[in-house]
Structure formats: structure tokens, C-alpha cells
Design a protein around this motif. Structure first.
Motif, PDB file in Angstrom:
ATOM      1  N   GLY A 212       0.818  -1.202   0.000  1.00  0.00           N
ATOM      2  CA  GLY A 212       0.000   0.000   0.000  1.00  0.00           C
ATOM      3  C   GLY A 212       0.849   1.247   0.000  1.00  0.00           C
ATOM      4  O   GLY A 212       2.069   1.201  -0.114  1.00  0.00           O
ATOM      5  N   ILE A 213       0.176   2.392   0.106  1.00  0.00           N
ATOM      6  CA  ILE A 213       0.805   3.710   0.163  1.00  0.00           C
ATOM      7  C   ILE A 213       0.277   4.408   1.411  1.00  0.00           C
ATOM      8  O   ILE A 213      -0.898   4.250   1.769  1.00  0.00           O
ATOM      9  CB  ILE A 213       0.484   4.531  -1.105  1.00  0.00           C
ATOM     10  N   VAL A 214       1.122   5.172   2.085  1.00  0.00           N
ATOM     11  CA  VAL A 214       0.707   5.858   3.303  1.00  0.00           C
ATOM     12  C   VAL A 214      -0.356   6.899   2.962  1.00  0.00           C
ATOM     13  O   VAL A 214      -0.150   7.764   2.102  1.00  0.00           O
ATOM     14  CB  VAL A 214       1.916   6.512   3.997  1.00  0.00           C
ATOM     15  N   THR A 215      -1.484   6.811   3.650  1.00  0.00           N
ATOM     16  CA  THR A 215      -2.621   7.697   3.403  1.00  0.00           C
ATOM     17  C   THR A 215      -3.102   8.315   4.705  1.00  0.00           C
ATOM     18  O   THR A 215      -2.697   7.913   5.806  1.00  0.00           O
ATOM     19  CB  THR A 215      -3.790   6.930   2.761  1.00  0.00           C
ATOM     20  N   ASP A 216      -4.004   9.288   4.590  1.00  0.00           N
ATOM     21  CA  ASP A 216      -4.652   9.842   5.773  1.00  0.00           C
ATOM     22  C   ASP A 216      -5.849   8.965   6.138  1.00  0.00           C
ATOM     23  O   ASP A 216      -6.156   7.987   5.425  1.00  0.00           O
ATOM     24  CB  ASP A 216      -5.057  11.306   5.527  1.00  0.00           C
ATOM     25  N   SER A 233       8.564   2.786  14.817  1.00  0.00           N
ATOM     26  CA  SER A 233       8.677   2.406  16.223  1.00  0.00           C
ATOM     27  C   SER A 233       7.288   2.233  16.798  1.00  0.00           C
ATOM     28  O   SER A 233       6.446   3.143  16.695  1.00  0.00           O
ATOM     29  CB  SER A 233       9.449   3.472  17.009  1.00  0.00           C
ATOM     30  N   ARG A 234       7.065   1.047  17.375  1.00  0.00           N
ATOM     31  CA  ARG A 234       5.745   0.719  17.904  1.00  0.00           C
ATOM     32  C   ARG A 234       4.699   0.916  16.809  1.00  0.00           C
ATOM     33  O   ARG A 234       4.763   0.293  15.775  1.00  0.00           O
ATOM     34  CB  ARG A 234       5.446   1.558  19.155  1.00  0.00           C
ATOM     35  N   ASN A 235       3.771   1.838  17.038  1.00  0.00           N
ATOM     36  CA  ASN A 235       2.703   2.025  16.057  1.00  0.00           C
ATOM     37  C   ASN A 235       2.872   3.326  15.269  1.00  0.00           C
ATOM     38  O   ASN A 235       1.927   3.782  14.627  1.00  0.00           O
ATOM     39  CB  ASN A 235       1.341   2.039  16.767  1.00  0.00           C
ATOM     40  N   ASN A 236       4.080   3.891  15.317  1.00  0.00           N
ATOM     41  CA  ASN A 236       4.298   5.186  14.678  1.00  0.00           C
ATOM     42  C   ASN A 236       5.324   5.098  13.556  1.00  0.00           C
ATOM     43  O   ASN A 236       6.273   4.307  13.615  1.00  0.00           O
ATOM     44  CB  ASN A 236       4.790   6.224  15.691  1.00  0.00           C
ATOM     45  N   LEU A 237       5.124   5.940  12.548  1.00  0.00           N
ATOM     46  CA  LEU A 237       6.087   6.126  11.466  1.00  0.00           C
ATOM     47  C   LEU A 237       6.651   7.536  11.584  1.00  0.00           C
ATOM     48  O   LEU A 237       5.895   8.511  11.643  1.00  0.00           O
ATOM     49  CB  LEU A 237       5.403   5.944  10.103  1.00  0.00           C
ATOM     50  N   VAL A 249       5.401  12.834  12.429  1.00  0.00           N
ATOM     51  CA  VAL A 249       5.066  11.585  13.116  1.00  0.00           C
ATOM     52  C   VAL A 249       3.639  11.186  12.760  1.00  0.00           C
ATOM     53  O   VAL A 249       2.706  11.982  12.905  1.00  0.00           O
ATOM     54  CB  VAL A 249       5.199  11.744  14.650  1.00  0.00           C
ATOM     55  N   LEU A 250       3.484   9.953  12.282  1.00  0.00           N
ATOM     56  CA  LEU A 250       2.173   9.434  11.921  1.00  0.00           C
ATOM     57  C   LEU A 250       1.877   8.189  12.739  1.00  0.00           C
ATOM     58  O   LEU A 250       2.758   7.352  12.968  1.00  0.00           O
ATOM     59  CB  LEU A 250       2.119   9.081  10.432  1.00  0.00           C
ATOM     60  N   GLU A 251       0.632   8.070  13.150  1.00  0.00           N
ATOM     61  CA  GLU A 251       0.194   6.898  13.900  1.00  0.00           C
ATOM     62  C   GLU A 251      -0.563   5.956  12.970  1.00  0.00           C
ATOM     63  O   GLU A 251      -1.447   6.404  12.217  1.00  0.00           O
ATOM     64  CB  GLU A 251      -0.690   7.289  15.071  1.00  0.00           C
ATOM     65  N   LYS A 252      -0.219   4.689  13.030  1.00  0.00           N
ATOM     66  CA  LYS A 252      -0.909   3.706  12.210  1.00  0.00           C
ATOM     67  C   LYS A 252      -2.268   3.395  12.812  1.00  0.00           C
ATOM     68  O   LYS A 252      -2.382   3.058  13.985  1.00  0.00           O
ATOM     69  CB  LYS A 252      -0.072   2.427  12.099  1.00  0.00           C
ATOM     70  N   ILE A 253      -3.300   3.510  11.984  1.00  0.00           N
ATOM     71  CA  ILE A 253      -4.660   3.211  12.412  1.00  0.00           C
ATOM     72  C   ILE A 253      -5.021   1.836  11.893  1.00  0.00           C
ATOM     73  O   ILE A 253      -5.020   1.596  10.676  1.00  0.00           O
ATOM     74  CB  ILE A 253      -5.651   4.269  11.879  1.00  0.00           C
ATOM     75  N   ARG A 254      -5.324   0.937  12.775  1.00  0.00           N
ATOM     76  CA  ARG A 254      -5.627  -0.443  12.366  1.00  0.00           C
ATOM     77  C   ARG A 254      -7.069  -0.571  11.903  1.00  0.00           C
ATOM     78  O   ARG A 254      -7.930   0.149  12.335  1.00  0.00           O
ATOM     79  CB  ARG A 254      -5.366  -1.403  13.529  1.00  0.00           C
TER      80      ARG A 254
END
Length: 254
Positions: A212-216, A233-237, A249-254
């Protein structure tokens, strides 16, 4: 980043490593202009050691987590006698160093004493060849993922330095690169690659398939400003935007 959540950012023009807390507060600096000269890449080990590709001095600098004096590891010149131009370095799982030698189109591996284990690469486009490799990351199995900016691909090397496979190729479609720069591998094995020209970050599996590609949160592709260095790191890019001089800093949303 280290296990304490501290963020290590290489400030190459100031010849320093800036260290921040997880909240973005400045904690301390590592290095001085008397020690570092145009450093280009760094990595942090699981134990908190910091290794820096000190490009202008053709060497590695190791800052110990236990506050011992920095250790210096000169890099061997190329076969033609040209000095090493180290643009990035990463810890292998056994604590050894994998180094990109940009001008000499090769990748080196050194043990913890700085003794060369292997050297791979000449200028070219075939497997095992490079054209100005730039950044790299290593995975938990000891493979090295080398960003080739001019060849517009990721070349994966096995732990012994032999060719593994390619990821990506030239183009502007999903799964392709125009100017790949940074790379990071998540604990789950996702391979994040930044494209400084297109301003996007793509995600692959370790075999090279596009994930995939990083999205909002709405699914829109995020366009960064010259994204280069990456860390997961952890849940962040964490994304270094070179021209804006900031870390996003971006947080991954599951």
C-alpha cells in the motif's frame, strides 16, 4: 529510535545528532564539528548504541549507550584506492555494521571491532551491482535492503552479501520509484520506502510485493515534502522532511 522512545535525528550540516524525547522535546546532542564531518546516516541498536556514517572522515563513529568515549572505525578504501564515502550504516542482528559506500558503488559489512567481513558491488545495473547506493536497513534475519537512487530500486542482499532480489523499479505508478531515498522495516516485516521527488511513502512486504501507500484516515495519499529518512517504532512512522527541516510523526490506524 531507542527502547526508551528517544528520537535520534542526524543534523548533517551541523555535524551533530539531535536527541529528542517521544514528545518532541530536545534532550541532548551527540558529536561536535571536531569529531564529525558531514555525517550522513545513523542507526540505533536494541541496547541503545548509536553508530554514525561519518562521511567526510571516511569512517564510522560508535556512541556507546553506557557513555563510554566514542569509538572510531576507519573504513577500508576501495580496490582502486578511493576513500570510502559512507552514506549510511545499519546494525545487523549480531551487532556488526553494514555500510553503504556511495561513491564506490559497494556495500560493506564489518564486525564489532571494525574488521571487514565482506565487500560487495561495482558500478552497474545487474544483480550485485550498484549505482550510487544511498541508504539501507536490515531485517531481523540479517538481510540488507539497499536504496539505489539512480537505479531506482531496492536491492536486497543476503546476510553473506550475496544477491537476494529487487524491490520496485523506475516509474511513477504504485510499486515503482522515481527518486527513492529512505527505508525502514517494521517489526512485522513491512518495508517502508520514501520517494523524495513524488513525495510519497510506499509499503512493501519483504519479498517485494506492494502492500500500500501511506494515506490519511480518509484514504487520501499523503504528499510529504522531500521525505528522506524513515523510522518505524511501535505504532508510529517517523518521517524526516529534508527541505522543511522537520520530523513528521504518523500513527498507524488499524
Amino acid at each position: 529510535m531507542d527502547r526508551k522512545g528517544r528520537i535520534f535525528v542526524l543534523d548533517g550540516t551541523a555535524d551533530r545528532i539531535r536527541v529528542y524525547g517521544r514528545d518532541g522535546s530536545h534532550l541532548l546532542d551527540l558529536g561536535t564539528p571536531n569529531l564529525l564531518n558531514q555525517p550522513l546516516g545513523l542507526d540505533v541498536s536494541a541496547s541503545g548504541d548509536v553508530v554514525v556514517a561519518d562521511s567526510g572522515n571516511h569512517r564510522l563513529i560508535l556512541f556507546s549507550a553506557t557513555n563510554k568515549p566514542p569509538r572510531i572505525f576507519p573504513l577500508p578504501p576501495a580496490e582502486n584506492g578511493e576513500a570510502a564515502d559512507c552514506s549510511d550504516v545499519a546494525f545487523a542482528p549480531d551487532g556488526s555494521f553494514v555500510v553503504v559506500d556511495n561513491d564506490n558503488h559497494r556495500v560493506l559489512r564489518l564486525d564489532r571491532m571494525g574488521i571487514p567481513i565482506w565487500s560487495r558491488g561495482v558500478m552497474g545495473r545487474n544483480p550485485g551491482e550498484f549505482r550510487y547506493p544511498f541508504m539501507l536497513a536490515t531485517d531481523r534475519d540479517g538481510r540488507s535492503y539497499v536504496v539505489e537512487v539512480i537505479n531506482t530500486r531496492i536491492q536486497v542482499l543476503n546476510p553473506d552479501g550475496s544477491f537476494g532480489h529487487f524491490i520496485g523499479g523506475w516509474g511513477i505508478e504504485p510499486g515503482q520509484f522515481f527518486r527513492p531515498k529512505g527505508i525502514a522495516i517494521s517489526p512485522g516485516g513491512e518495508v517502508y520506502v520514501s520517494d523524495s521527488y513524488l513525495g510519497v511513502i510506499q509499503i512493501f512486504d519483504r519479498g517485494g510485493s506492494l502492500r500500500g501507500i501511506v494515506t490519511d484516515p480518509s484514504g487520501n495519499i499523503i504528499r510529504f515534502t522531500t521525505p528522506v529518512g524513515l523510522t518505524v517504532s511501535r505504532n508510529n512512522l517517523y518521517v524526516v522532511e529534508m527541505y522543511t527541516g522537520q520530523v513528521v510523526v504518523l500513527e498507524k490506524i488499524r
